[in-house]
Scaffold this active site. Structure first.
Site, PDB file in Angstrom:
ATOM      1  CG  ASP A  91      19.166   7.777 -31.571  1.00  0.00           C
ATOM      2  OD1 ASP A  91      19.698   7.182 -32.812  1.00  0.00           O
ATOM      3  OD2 ASP A  91      17.928   7.723 -31.383  1.00  0.00           O
ATOM      4  CG  LEU A 202       5.196   5.319 -38.679  1.00  0.00           C
ATOM      5  CD1 LEU A 202       5.945   4.275 -39.431  1.00  0.00           C
ATOM      6  CD2 LEU A 202       3.607   4.840 -38.705  1.00  0.00           C
ATOM      7  CG  HIS A 393      14.536  17.729 -30.174  1.00  0.00           C
ATOM      8  ND1 HIS A 393      14.621  18.233 -28.817  1.00  0.00           N
ATOM      9  CD2 HIS A 393      14.887  16.375 -30.099  1.00  0.00           C
ATOM     10  CE1 HIS A 393      14.580  17.138 -28.098  1.00  0.00           C
ATOM     11  NE2 HIS A 393      14.790  15.873 -28.827  1.00  0.00           N
TER      12      HIS A 393
END
Length: 470
Positions: A91, A202, A393
């Protein structure tokens, strides 16, 4: 493999066998227990041609493809240094975008359900096709691959601030769409502005704590403010680019006299035709990822404006799967090296020339997503940051998706989250269960280790009030 404690939140793997540099793991003892086979991958990366200083692992490290997820390594092209797609991942340019709203939690609560329902409808996600932007043809896709967020903003999908507050000003230089294969183009045409699946999301969040008022203010954050965090990447296009170029490098390695302990570390010298081809394709995928998050942010903006009369301004956008040519002081001198960050975030310090002028005095915003029901963090880079100015991350997985789904049903997980005041909109029950908080490390422990190791500094803590999952 023997780990030696080498300082606060720092462990060292001494070079043995074909290792050219040591391995350095930033973690607490508790976090190390979940590292298992990833430490072997840290040692394997230390064998790559041209690797300098150390093969690093962040506190959220776990097993990945070739490189551990949470792995950082730099190679020197002047010394035959290589680039490895496994050091970026499938990704490409997966990353995080954070937007700050001009409303606080109390002001949004009365319309939160309506906002979440509208986001559920407006955000394409899951494994299938469907996207915010309908790309007409390969020529228009080339604009995305070379221009990233800039191309999207030029087409009316955003404002100048979105570029000012984005890593690389919204687009990675030296992208070469000519190195993007036909199948990758086919996969990319229908997915610009889509969330994807897995750990992508989201999330509507509330600023629960502020640790540094001055820096938070410069970022545009304040306590109890509503924010929107987007976590997504380059979708099928990036995955296909990685697949295609790994195959090429597997064939090319013998001609360069390169042997690696794991075929997933397939690589080529940075300055070779195969190395340059991959970097050009990777940059194109990175720009696709930037445009993807730009479009998703615009979809959220439209929802917030229409449903709640609320404006969203970009705090920052940063990738955590990328290889970049950067200058760093190594061994007492400045060197231009290829820094692989795979599941690791760039964390530039105050004063760094690549930061936008309004952030240069305080350092780069570092965006660390947590898990549903826990917390995410905003950090900043620090002077003398370790590992080529890199940090963690996210929380880092400790369970496979299959294990997570066996531990809880999606319906039960949603009920628990809703009971805690977190509105959930998921595209599938199975996908929701796979991302249960229990499948991840404690993100707060990861942040504590990252800060304690001198990688970054806390600015704010954000907690979820609504989640849209792929």
């Amino acid at each position: 493999m023997r780990l030696l404690e080498d300082g606060p939140y720092r462990y060292r793997i001494e070079p043995t066998g074909r290792m050219r540099v040591p391995g350095v793991v930033f973690a607490s003892r508790a976090l190390l227990h979940a590292a298992d086979q990833a430490l072997e991958q840290v040692a394997n990366v230390a064998t790559l041609p041209g690797v300098v200083e150390a093969s690093y692992a962040m506190p959220d490290v776990h097993w990945g493809y070739g490189f551990a997820i949470g792995g950082v390594a730099a190679t020197d092209p002047a010394e035959g240094g290589v680039v490895s797609p496994g050091g970026v991942g499938f990704d490409i340019s997966c990353g995080v975008r954070l937007l700050a709203a001009d409303v606080d939690d109390a002001g949004l609560r009365p319309v939160l359900r309506d906002v979440m329902d509208a986001l559920d409808h407006a955000v394409p996600r899951g494994m299938g096709k469907g996207a915010v932007w309908k790309i007409r043809d390969a020529a228009e896709l080339d604009g995305v691959l070379t221009g990233g967020s800039r191309f999207a903003v030029e087409r009316g999908h955003g404002v100048q601030r979105d570029l000012d507050r984005c890593e690389d000003g919204g687009a990675v230089a030296d992208a070469d769409p000519g190195q993007v294969g036909t199948r990758a183009v086919e996969r990319g045409l229908g997915q610009v502005g889509s969330l994807g699946s897995g750990n992508h999301f989201l999330e509507v969040q509330r600023v629960a704590e502020v640790y540094d008022e001055a820096v938070a203010g410069a970022f545009g954050l304040r306590r109890d403010q509503i924010c929107v965090m987007v976590h997504s990447g380059s979708r099928g296009l990036g995955h296909q680019i990685c697949t295609d170029h790994v195959r090429v490098m597997e064939r090319e390695m013998p001609g360069h006299g390169i042997r690696v302990p794991d075929r997933q570390l397939a690589c080529a010298p940075v300055e070779s035709p195969a190395g340059r081809a991959y970097l050009g394709a990777m940059a194109a995928a990175a720009n696709y990822g930037r445009a993807n998050r730009q479009l998703l942010a615009q979809a959220a903006r439209r929802v917030f404006q229409r449903v709640a009369g609320v404006r969203l301004d970009l705090v920052y956008d940063v990738s955590h799967n990328l290889a970049k040519l950067e200058e760093h002081r190594i061994g007492g001198r400045r060197r231009r090296v290829c820094v692989h960050r795979k599941g690791a975030t760039r964390a530039f310090p105050p004063g760094h020339p690549e930061l936008p002028p309004d952030l240069r005095d305080v350092g780069q915003p570092v965006l660390i997503p947590g898990t549903m029901g826990t917390a995410s963090y905003v950090l900043t880079g620090v002077p003398d940051g370790r590992a080529f100015h890199s940090t963690c991350h996210g929380a880092g997985r400790v369970q496979s998706r299959h294990q997570a789904a066996r531990g809880v049903s999606g319906r039960d997980l949603r009920a628990r989250l809703e009971a805690d005041g977190i509105a959930v909109r998921a595209s599938s029950w199975r996908g929701l269960a796979e991302e249960a908080p229990a499948a991840y490390k404690d993100v707060t422990a990861v942040i504590e280790a990252s800060e304690g190791a001198g990688l970054c500094r806390k600015v704010a803590k954000l907690v979820p009030v609504g989640v849209v999952k792929g």
